[in-house]
Scaffold this active site. Structure first.
Site, short mmCIF file in Angstrom:
data_model
loop_
_atom_site.label_atom_id
_atom_site.label_comp_id
_atom_site.label_asym_id
_atom_site.label_seq_id
_atom_site.Cartn_x
_atom_site.Cartn_y
_atom_site.Cartn_z
N ARG A 127 0.83 -1.21 0.00
CA ARG A 127 0.00 0.00 0.00
C ARG A 127 0.87 1.25 0.00
NH1 ARG A 127 -5.03 0.93 3.95
NH2 ARG A 127 -3.56 0.56 5.64
N ARG A 160 2.51 4.26 4.88
CA ARG A 160 1.99 4.62 6.21
C ARG A 160 2.82 3.97 7.30
NH1 ARG A 160 -4.45 3.84 6.17
NH2 ARG A 160 -3.91 3.08 8.24
N ARG A 171 -2.75 -4.92 14.29
CA ARG A 171 -4.02 -4.32 13.85
C ARG A 171 -5.04 -5.40 13.50
NH1 ARG A 171 -2.29 -0.48 9.24
NH2 ARG A 171 -4.46 0.18 9.26
P1 ADP Z 1 -8.62 -0.17 4.01
O1 ADP Z 1 -9.21 1.20 3.77
O2 ADP Z 1 -9.68 -1.22 4.23
O3 ADP Z 1 -7.56 -0.18 5.08
P2 ADP Z 1 -7.39 0.19 1.37
O4 ADP Z 1 -8.57 0.62 0.54
O5 ADP Z 1 -6.39 1.21 1.73
O6 ADP Z 1 -7.88 -0.62 2.67
O7 ADP Z 1 -6.68 -1.02 0.58
C1 ADP Z 1 -5.50 -1.65 1.09
C2 ADP Z 1 -4.53 -1.93 -0.08
O8 ADP Z 1 -5.07 -2.94 -0.92
C3 ADP Z 1 -4.27 -0.71 -0.94
O9 ADP Z 1 -2.92 -0.72 -1.35
C4 ADP Z 1 -5.21 -0.92 -2.14
O10 ADP Z 1 -4.72 -0.30 -3.33
C5 ADP Z 1 -5.24 -2.43 -2.27
N1 ADP Z 1 -6.53 -2.96 -2.72
C6 ADP Z 1 -7.77 -2.50 -2.40
N2 ADP Z 1 -8.73 -3.26 -3.00
C7 ADP Z 1 -8.08 -4.23 -3.68
C8 ADP Z 1 -8.50 -5.35 -4.50
N3 ADP Z 1 -9.79 -5.62 -4.70
N4 ADP Z 1 -7.53 -6.14 -5.03
C9 ADP Z 1 -6.21 -5.88 -4.79
N5 ADP Z 1 -5.75 -4.86 -4.05
C10 ADP Z 1 -6.67 -4.04 -3.50
P1 AMP Z 2 -7.42 3.47 9.09
O1 AMP Z 2 -6.90 4.58 8.24
O2 AMP Z 2 -8.92 3.34 9.05
O3 AMP Z 2 -6.72 2.15 8.83
O4 AMP Z 2 -7.09 3.88 10.62
C1 AMP Z 2 -5.76 4.02 11.05
C2 AMP Z 2 -5.70 3.98 12.58
O5 AMP Z 2 -6.46 5.09 13.13
C3 AMP Z 2 -6.31 2.73 13.23
O6 AMP Z 2 -5.40 1.63 13.29
C4 AMP Z 2 -6.66 3.27 14.64
O7 AMP Z 2 -5.50 3.37 15.47
C5 AMP Z 2 -7.13 4.70 14.33
N1 AMP Z 2 -8.58 4.72 14.08
C6 AMP Z 2 -9.22 5.02 12.92
N2 AMP Z 2 -10.54 4.94 13.06
C7 AMP Z 2 -10.78 4.57 14.35
C8 AMP Z 2 -11.95 4.30 15.11
N3 AMP Z 2 -13.17 4.37 14.58
N4 AMP Z 2 -11.80 3.97 16.42
C9 AMP Z 2 -10.57 3.91 16.99
N5 AMP Z 2 -9.43 4.12 16.32
C10 AMP Z 2 -9.52 4.46 15.01
#
Ligand code: ADP
Ligand code: AMP
Length: 215
Positions: A127, A160, A171
């Site tokens: 990612r 990230r 996580r």
């Molecule tokens: P979340 O918001 O659930 O943490 P992301 O949308 O950031 O997840 O996706 C995590 C990673 O997987 C990103 O690098 C994204 O580009 C990739 N990704 C998302 N959907 C798919 C998919 N259907 N197939 C392959 N890779 C994906």
């Molecule tokens: P995300 O971008 O959704 O993967 O969130 C990144 C990080 O932010 C998570 O691992 C948590 O530490 C914090 N976080 C985001 N949303 C929440 C939530 N609804 N409740 C608690 N922590 C959160």
């Protein structure tokens, strides 16, 4: 339309939420993005959230719930929104349900983007994120047009800090313990819809749109 995205970290919630927001012209509200913007801006909220995020833990409900309820009370949320990363605990879901209920309202759809843990680890390691506009890429599955540059705003992409393999495992544990019970919560409310998140990105979106077209 009011939508909640459920699924493990890295399941593709953000990727799909951005496309939903664009298609249905509703705001995409990511609590993770709000926290990261506050960390970057050095605010008090950012300082509170940073230590939890860095360890892969959840930011406490006392901080998170108020922040989200304030956000959805804003004018641009009148016609709905897509919540990405909230709720993540049962008390968060209950607070949201209560806040909506007091206005005679409710969540229309909770979309569970289902992806097994092995695939999640692969996704998170590739990612890349735009620190400016929040767009998300993957070095193999969703590469930007120019290597390491955001297609939307031209900013250099970052890894990230919480996408390190050790933190990703923490996580995922937190997800299984605290967030996965929300699947049963929204099923009981009659709004849960399952999406196979292992499919290619456009196919996942096709399935999402088919679900959202139900009413
Ligand atoms: P979340 O918001 O659930 O943490 P992301 O949308 O950031 O997840 O996706 C995590 C990673 O997987 C990103 O690098 C994204 O580009 C990739 N990704 C998302 N959907 C798919 C998919 N259907 N197939 C392959 N890779 C994906
Ligand atoms: P995300 O971008 O959704 O993967 O969130 C990144 C990080 O932010 C998570 O691992 C948590 O530490 C914090 N976080 C985001 N949303 C929440 C939530 N609804 N409740 C608690 N922590 C959160």
């Amino acid at each position: 339309m009011k939508i909640v995205m459920l699924g493990a970290p890295g399941a593709g919630k953000g990727t799909q939420a951005i496309k939903i927001a664009d298609k249905y012209d509703i705001p995409h509200i990511s609590t993770g993005d709000i926290f990261r913007a506050n960390i970057k801006g050095g605010t008090e909220l950012g300082q509170k959230a940073k230590s939890y995020i860095d360890k892969g833990e959840l930011v406490p409900d006392e901080v998170t719930i108020g922040m989200l309820l304030d956000r959805i009370a804003q004018d641009d949320c009148k016609n709905g929104y897509v919540l990405d990363g909230f709720p993540r605990t049962i008390p968060q879901a209950e607070s949201l349900t209560e806040a909506l209920k007091s206005q005679g309202d409710r969540i229309d759809f909770a979309l569970n983007i289902d992806v097994p843990d092995e695939a999640i680890i692969k996704r998170m390691s590739g990612r890349r994120a735009c620190p400016k506009c929040g767009a998300t890429y993957h070095i193999v599955y969703a590469a930007p047009k120019t290597e390491n540059i955001c297609d939307k705003c031209g900013t250099e992409l970052i890894i990230r800090s919480d996408d390190k393999p050790e933190t990703v495992k923490d996580r995922l544990n937190v997800y299984h313990q605290q967030t996965e019970p929300l699947i049963a919560y929204y099923k009981a409310a009659g709004v849960l819809r399952e999406v196979d998140g292992t499919q290619e990105l456009p196919k996942v979106f096709e399935d999402v749109v088919a679900i959202l077209s139900e009413n």
